[in-house]
Write a protein that holds these residues in place. Structure first.
Motif, PDB file in Angstrom:
ATOM      1  N   TYR A 108      -6.444  16.346  -1.530  1.00 45.50           N
ATOM      2  CA  TYR A 108      -6.629  15.142  -2.358  1.00 45.50           C
ATOM      3  C   TYR A 108      -7.498  14.111  -1.637  1.00 45.50           C
ATOM      4  N   LYS A 109      -7.256  13.951  -0.333  1.00 49.61           N
ATOM      5  CA  LYS A 109      -8.041  12.957   0.423  1.00 49.61           C
ATOM      6  C   LYS A 109      -9.519  13.341   0.446  1.00 49.61           C
ATOM      7  N   LYS A 110      -9.772  14.635   0.582  1.00 46.83           N
ATOM      8  CA  LYS A 110     -11.159  15.094   0.617  1.00 46.83           C
ATOM      9  C   LYS A 110     -11.776  15.026  -0.785  1.00 46.83           C
ATOM     10  N   GLY A 111     -11.003  15.458  -1.774  1.00 42.94           N
ATOM     11  CA  GLY A 111     -11.529  15.491  -3.145  1.00 42.94           C
ATOM     12  C   GLY A 111     -11.792  14.108  -3.704  1.00 42.94           C
ATOM     13  N   VAL A 135     -13.077   1.618  -2.559  1.00 46.61           N
ATOM     14  CA  VAL A 135     -12.092   2.557  -3.089  1.00 46.61           C
ATOM     15  C   VAL A 135     -11.393   3.415  -2.029  1.00 46.61           C
ATOM     16  N   PRO A 136     -12.015   3.787  -0.906  1.00 45.07           N
ATOM     17  CA  PRO A 136     -11.292   4.649   0.047  1.00 45.07           C
ATOM     18  C   PRO A 136      -9.997   4.039   0.574  1.00 45.07           C
ATOM     19  N   VAL A 137      -9.923   2.689   0.650  1.00 47.57           N
ATOM     20  CA  VAL A 137      -8.691   2.059   1.141  1.00 47.57           C
ATOM     21  C   VAL A 137      -8.064   1.113   0.114  1.00 47.57           C
ATOM     22  N   LEU A 138      -8.635   1.038  -1.061  1.00 45.53           N
ATOM     23  CA  LEU A 138      -8.100   0.175  -2.124  1.00 45.53           C
ATOM     24  C   LEU A 138      -7.575   0.994  -3.306  1.00 45.53           C
ATOM     25  N   GLY A 139      -8.246   2.092  -3.620  1.00 43.44           N
ATOM     26  CA  GLY A 139      -7.938   2.830  -4.837  1.00 43.44           C
ATOM     27  C   GLY A 139      -8.803   2.332  -5.977  1.00 43.44           C
ATOM     28  N   THR A 149      -7.817   7.286   1.138  1.00 38.86           N
ATOM     29  CA  THR A 149      -6.672   7.535   2.019  1.00 38.86           C
ATOM     30  C   THR A 149      -5.413   6.789   1.581  1.00 38.86           C
ATOM     31  N   GLU A 150      -5.576   5.684   0.881  1.00 40.34           N
ATOM     32  CA  GLU A 150      -4.432   4.890   0.425  1.00 40.34           C
ATOM     33  C   GLU A 150      -4.861   4.023  -0.750  1.00 40.34           C
ATOM     34  N   ARG A 193       0.849  -1.195   0.000  1.00 36.01           N
ATOM     35  CA  ARG A 193       0.000   0.000   0.000  1.00 36.01           C
ATOM     36  C   ARG A 193       0.882   1.242   0.000  1.00 36.01           C
ATOM     37  N   ILE A 194       0.331   2.330  -0.539  1.00 35.32           N
ATOM     38  CA  ILE A 194       0.958   3.636  -0.378  1.00 35.32           C
ATOM     39  C   ILE A 194      -0.128   4.622   0.039  1.00 35.32           C
ATOM     40  N   LYS A 195       0.225   5.497   0.972  1.00 35.00           N
ATOM     41  CA  LYS A 195      -0.745   6.475   1.470  1.00 35.00           C
ATOM     42  C   LYS A 195      -0.752   7.722   0.597  1.00 35.00           C
ATOM     43  N   VAL A 196      -1.885   8.398   0.562  1.00 37.61           N
ATOM     44  CA  VAL A 196      -2.014   9.651  -0.200  1.00 37.61           C
ATOM     45  C   VAL A 196      -0.959  10.658   0.263  1.00 37.61           C
ATOM     46  N   GLU A 197      -0.694  10.717   1.568  1.00 35.24           N
ATOM     47  CA  GLU A 197       0.295  11.675   2.103  1.00 35.24           C
ATOM     48  C   GLU A 197       1.670  11.456   1.485  1.00 35.24           C
TER      49      GLU A 197
END
Lengths: 137, 348
Positions: free
Chosen positions: B32-35, B261-265, B39-40, B15-19
């Motif tokens: 980006y996280k809100k838009g 999608v919030p934690v998978l992409g 998160t990852e 995994r890679i986080k948005v941050e």
């Protein structure tokens, strides 16, 4: 590598197909054509290896052959499958410093070699730790 | 009765986080996280590709179906990241699960709906009786250009479904397909990364086709959104499926189970199929499921599924989808991610 080399080994690399000697009750992997002590292969029957086991022993490769240099460091282990058969393969998705002998693993289908940017892709089996939790690399 | 006989999902562990991505490009991670409402995302290791993920998903599907690979008469792999430009992924998958040599096989492409294309074809084969069991796969190791908005969401995963007319776990009651020539997202020959039309990917593309396909299947079936326990829509980011669901009259409670999608992409061809596997993991006999894919270019396939009594017998036979997302995770930094995804230019 010429593509026929990996193609010839598809049954064992893709599906863990072994042979078992009905006479000696012994499993051979990679499969043999002739049973030791016999003059032919008539006692050898197809045998499906299980896809779970434990790490029997392992080593970390720090200085790999050229085709694996981007993967270093990586682990090569001897895996004792649940039926007692031992196979040798890479152990993927792991931190070499936390790997333990006796750790449970699952055998997964992975890319084994890529033969540069233009060559054939070779697929086969690798072990991955059957652990839960979160790590960071 | 025709439908899904067995299903399986495979999500890579990295995994890679948005941050971590935002830090590299000097972007604002909270924006980006809100838009994107994620998160990852999952990251394929160098030895993982669409074929390897599909083989693992297919093996789980076979186990749940209770059949051997030799009983599969057709294999279709839908993806926009087939490992070869010329050479089918399907033959490798078929060989790995033992579905050789008396088998029909093809690779599908239709941006993110290549997986549901394969499902549609397999349902047709089952309904006609032409093939007893067929295997449909939607999977991708998605590409997103460095620094592009897509890089925050382009992820990896695969879902596999065995279709047939016996021992069905989810019966297909209706299907509807809806398409037009809408160039919202594309990748030309020899290009490494796709291009997209920015906001043009929204209203005239994603929303037009998903609402078109879903409204049509509701009309065809005479059903209302309230008749469904679950709904899954293509999920390129967290926001779009929730918004389109609301537009169509579905609630957050109906969507959240398949909303990975919030934690998978965005797993592209695997997106709505993987959402369906997460729903099947917890569904009860008699539950109704609305599914609608979306593929740029553009089109949507919608399906109405009815879960059967057999679902309870197969749910625990293999790893479920949510636990694959929540456990076994290995977080990588951007340098490792760039190496894994071959984003670093090296000397030949």
């Amino acid at each position: 590598m010429f593509p026929s080399r990996t193609w010839r080994e598809n049954p064992q690399r893709y599906r863990l197909e072994a042979v078992k000697c009905a006479k000696h009750n012994k499993v051979f992997f990679p499969p043999r054509r002739v049973s030791p002590g016999s003059l032919d292969g008539s006692s050898l029957k197809p045998y499906q290896l299980p896809n779970e086991g434990t790490i029997y022993t392992f080593t970390t490769i720090e200085v790999p052959p050229s085709q694996f240099k981007d993967s270093a460091p990586y682990v090569v282990g001897m895996i004792e499958l649940t039926d007692g058969t031992k196979i040798t393969c890479q152990v993927a998705d792991c931190d070499p410093s936390t790997l333990k002998i006796g750790q449970k693993v699952k055998i997964e289908f992975r890319r084994v070699q890529t033969h540069g940017e233009h060559g054939v892709l070779s697929y086969g089996y690798k072990a991955v730790p059957a652990i839960q939790g979160v790590t960071t690399v | 009765m025709v439908g899904i006989v067995g299903y399986g999902a495979k999500i890579p562990r990295h995994r890679i986080k948005v941050e971590e991505i935002a830090k590299t490009w000097g972007a604002d991670a909270p924006s980006y996280k809100k838009g994107l409402q994620l998160t990852e995302k999952s990251v394929p290791a160098p030895d993982v590709d669409t074929v390897t993920l599909s083989v693992e998903a297919a093996r789980y599907a076979l186990k749940r179906a209770g059949i051997s690979g030799t009983e599969i008469g057709a294999v279709y792999v839908g993806s926009e990241s087939h490992p070869y430009a010329v050479k089918p992924s399907g033959t490798i998958v078929a060989e790995a699960i033992g579905a050789v040599k008396d088998c029909h096989c093809a690779d599908y492409e239709f941006a993110c709906k290549a997986g549901s294309e394969a499902m549609f074809t397999c349902l047709g084969l089952a309904k006609s009786g032409y093939v007893k069991y067929s295997l449909a796969i939607g999977g991708d190791t998605s590409q997103g250009a460095p620094g592009d908005a897509l890089e925050y969401s382009a992820a990896a995963g695969s879902a596999a479904f065995i279709m047939g007319a016996e021992n069905v776990v989810a019966e297909v009651l209706y299907t509807h397909s809806y398409m037009s020539d809408t160039p919202d997202f594309w990748r030309r020959e020899h290009e490494h990364y796709p291009q997209h039309g920015g906001r043009f990917t929204g209203e005239p593309a994603y929303f037009e086709h998903i609402t078109g396909a879903t409204k049509a299947i509701l009309q065809k079936s005479g059903m209302k959104p309230q008749d469904f326990q679950f709904a899954v829509f293509h999920q390129p980011n967290g926001k779009f499926p929730m918004r389109v669901g609301k537009m169509l009259g579905f609630t957050k409670e109906q969507i959240v189970t398949g909303w990975l999608v919030p934690v998978l992409g965005n797993t592209y061809s695997g997106a709505s199929p993987l959402g369906l596997t997460a729903i099947l993991d917890i569904a009860k006999p008699g539950d109704m499921i609305m599914m609608c894919s979306y593929g740029s270019g553009a089109g949507s396939d919608s399906f109405v599924w009815k879960v059967t009594d057999r679902i309870k017998e197969v749910q625990n036979l293999c790893p479920k989808t949510r636990p694959q997302l929540d456990e076994h995770k290995i977080y990588v930094d951007y340098g490792t991610y760039a190496k894994f995804r071959k984003k670093i230019l090296k000397n030949k």
